[in-house]
Design a protein around this motif. Structure first.
Motif, PDB file in Angstrom:
ATOM      1  N   THR A 103       0.825  -1.208   0.000  1.00  0.00           N
ATOM      2  CA  THR A 103       0.000   0.000   0.000  1.00  0.00           C
ATOM      3  C   THR A 103       0.858   1.255   0.000  1.00  0.00           C
ATOM      4  OG1 THR A 103      -1.816  -1.108   1.169  1.00  0.00           O
ATOM      5  CG2 THR A 103      -1.746   1.297   1.283  1.00  0.00           C
ATOM      6  N   SER A 106       2.605   1.788  -3.351  1.00  0.00           N
ATOM      7  CA  SER A 106       1.651   2.268  -4.352  1.00  0.00           C
ATOM      8  C   SER A 106       1.303   3.737  -4.132  1.00  0.00           C
ATOM      9  CB  SER A 106       0.376   1.415  -4.294  1.00  0.00           C
ATOM     10  OG  SER A 106      -0.618   1.903  -5.163  1.00  0.00           O
ATOM     11  N   GLU A 107       1.035   4.115  -2.872  1.00  0.00           N
ATOM     12  CA  GLU A 107       0.687   5.502  -2.574  1.00  0.00           C
ATOM     13  C   GLU A 107       1.861   6.438  -2.838  1.00  0.00           C
ATOM     14  OE1 GLU A 107      -2.340   6.785  -1.746  1.00  0.00           O
ATOM     15  OE2 GLU A 107      -2.973   4.750  -2.283  1.00  0.00           O
ATOM     16  N   GLU A 109       4.140   6.029  -5.117  1.00  0.00           N
ATOM     17  CA  GLU A 109       4.242   6.193  -6.567  1.00  0.00           C
ATOM     18  C   GLU A 109       3.233   7.219  -7.072  1.00  0.00           C
ATOM     19  OE1 GLU A 109       3.729   2.241  -8.002  1.00  0.00           O
ATOM     20  OE2 GLU A 109       5.826   1.672  -7.677  1.00  0.00           O
ATOM     21  N   LYS A 110       2.033   7.224  -6.472  1.00  0.00           N
ATOM     22  CA  LYS A 110       1.019   8.204  -6.859  1.00  0.00           C
ATOM     23  C   LYS A 110       1.453   9.623  -6.507  1.00  0.00           C
ATOM     24  CE  LYS A 110      -2.888   5.018  -6.228  1.00  0.00           C
ATOM     25  NZ  LYS A 110      -4.102   4.744  -5.421  1.00  0.00           N
ATOM     26  N   LEU A 111       2.114   9.765  -5.344  1.00  0.00           N
ATOM     27  CA  LEU A 111       2.576  11.084  -4.901  1.00  0.00           C
ATOM     28  C   LEU A 111       3.857  11.514  -5.599  1.00  0.00           C
ATOM     29  CD1 LEU A 111       2.068  10.966  -1.013  1.00  0.00           C
ATOM     30  CD2 LEU A 111       0.807  12.375  -2.637  1.00  0.00           C
ATOM     31  N   GLY A 112       4.556  10.543  -6.185  1.00  0.00           N
ATOM     32  CA  GLY A 112       5.847  10.847  -6.771  1.00  0.00           C
ATOM     33  C   GLY A 112       6.906  11.056  -5.713  1.00  0.00           C
ATOM     34  N   LYS A 114       8.616   8.727  -2.365  1.00  0.00           N
ATOM     35  CA  LYS A 114       8.609   7.519  -1.549  1.00  0.00           C
ATOM     36  C   LYS A 114       8.221   7.847  -0.112  1.00  0.00           C
ATOM     37  CE  LYS A 114      11.847   4.620  -4.117  1.00  0.00           C
ATOM     38  NZ  LYS A 114      13.105   3.819  -4.055  1.00  0.00           N
TER      39      LYS A 114
END
Length: 273
Positions: A103, A106-107, A109-112, A114
């Motif tokens: 999780t 994945s989150e 990666e969405k925020l750009g 780590k």
């Protein structure tokens, strides 16, 4: 910080603070209990130290605490009917950490950006403890040592292993513990949640007595607070009117005044019986 209902069979205190240097608090602390059919309480407490900056580290530590809370309240109660529930808990908490790790990746990666977090998780049930841990937050057991003089009759034992570069060097006899404490890479982690798919949580179990106390903290506390000063504080706490919550708050405040450069978080638990 997340605390669920009153803990009737435990003395406890949890406290977290941003500190005087950081702009946001990426730490999280959690404590809760459930009961079996005979009225025995299982307690869980967690310290999570997030990393990744504002809107990343704080989200990461909050995510793991929230997931543990939901799992503990809904999934663990039936396990208390088992002869030794920690066997099932060990299997299920490993799956939960795997899910949390995925999780967070994945989150991030969405925020750009780590987002990672440590997770030091302590379960107490009857006279047994079980620990699952990843990162460099710590869990200590403070016990009476009858072989010592009265004024020195407490011993502090670290139950977790730091997943850090410096501790890896200590294990390889390339650094001493004293050198590790002052090394410029002491904050470099080899394992945490949310950064890579591969990680291996540290797990251990053991027993405790009614005189024992468990102390969890983030590195923002132990990097600045001497172990001897901590033991002296616990000795002063015994027989005093100070509550564990007040003591936890005082430790965090004292660590800040000693010059802590990070967020500061502690959790203290001891049985009433």
């Amino acid at each position: 910080m997340l605390m669920r209902k009153r803990k009737q069979n435990w003395f406890y205190g949890i406290s977290t603070h941003t500190g005087s240097v950081r702009q946001s608090n990426e730490d999280n602390v959690y404590i809760n209990t459930i009961r079996d059919r005979k009225g025995n309480e299982m307690l869980v407490t967690v310290v999570a130290d997030g990393m990744g900056g504002y809107d990343a580290g704080d989200v990461a530590s909050e995510t793991i605490v929230t997931m543990i809370d939901k799992w503990f309240r809904k999934k663990v109660p039936p396990m208390l009917a088992l002869p030794y529930p920690f066997t099932k808990i060990a299997s299920e908490i490993d799956k939960l950490l795997q899910k949390a790790n995925a999780t967070l990746i994945s989150e991030g990666e969405k925020l750009g950006n780590k987002m990672g977090t440590t997770a030091s998780i302590l379960f107490l049930y009857k006279n047994q403890y079980f620990i699952t841990h990843i990162g460099d937050s710590r869990i200590y057991q403070i016990s009476e040592n009858p072989e010592q003089e009265q004024e020195e009759n407490y011993q502090l034992v670290q139950l977790t292993e730091d997943h850090s570069w410096v501790m890896d060097q200590v294990k390889k006899n390339l650094l001493t513990e004293e050198e590790a404490e002052k090394h410029p890479k002491k904050n470099l982690l080899l394992q945490c949640l949310g950064i890579t798919e591969d990680f291996s949580p540290f797990m251990t179990e053991g027993s405790f007595s009614k005189q024992d106390t468990f102390f969890l903290c983030s590195d923002g506390f132990y990097n600045i607070y001497p172990k001897q000063a901590l033991l002296e504080g616990f000795r002063a706490l015994q027989g005093s009117d100070q509550t564990f919550q007040s003591f936890a708050d005082c430790l965090v405040k004292d660590a800040d005044q000693r010059g802590a450069t990070d967020n500061i978080t502690v959790s203290i638990v001891t049985p009433k019986y």
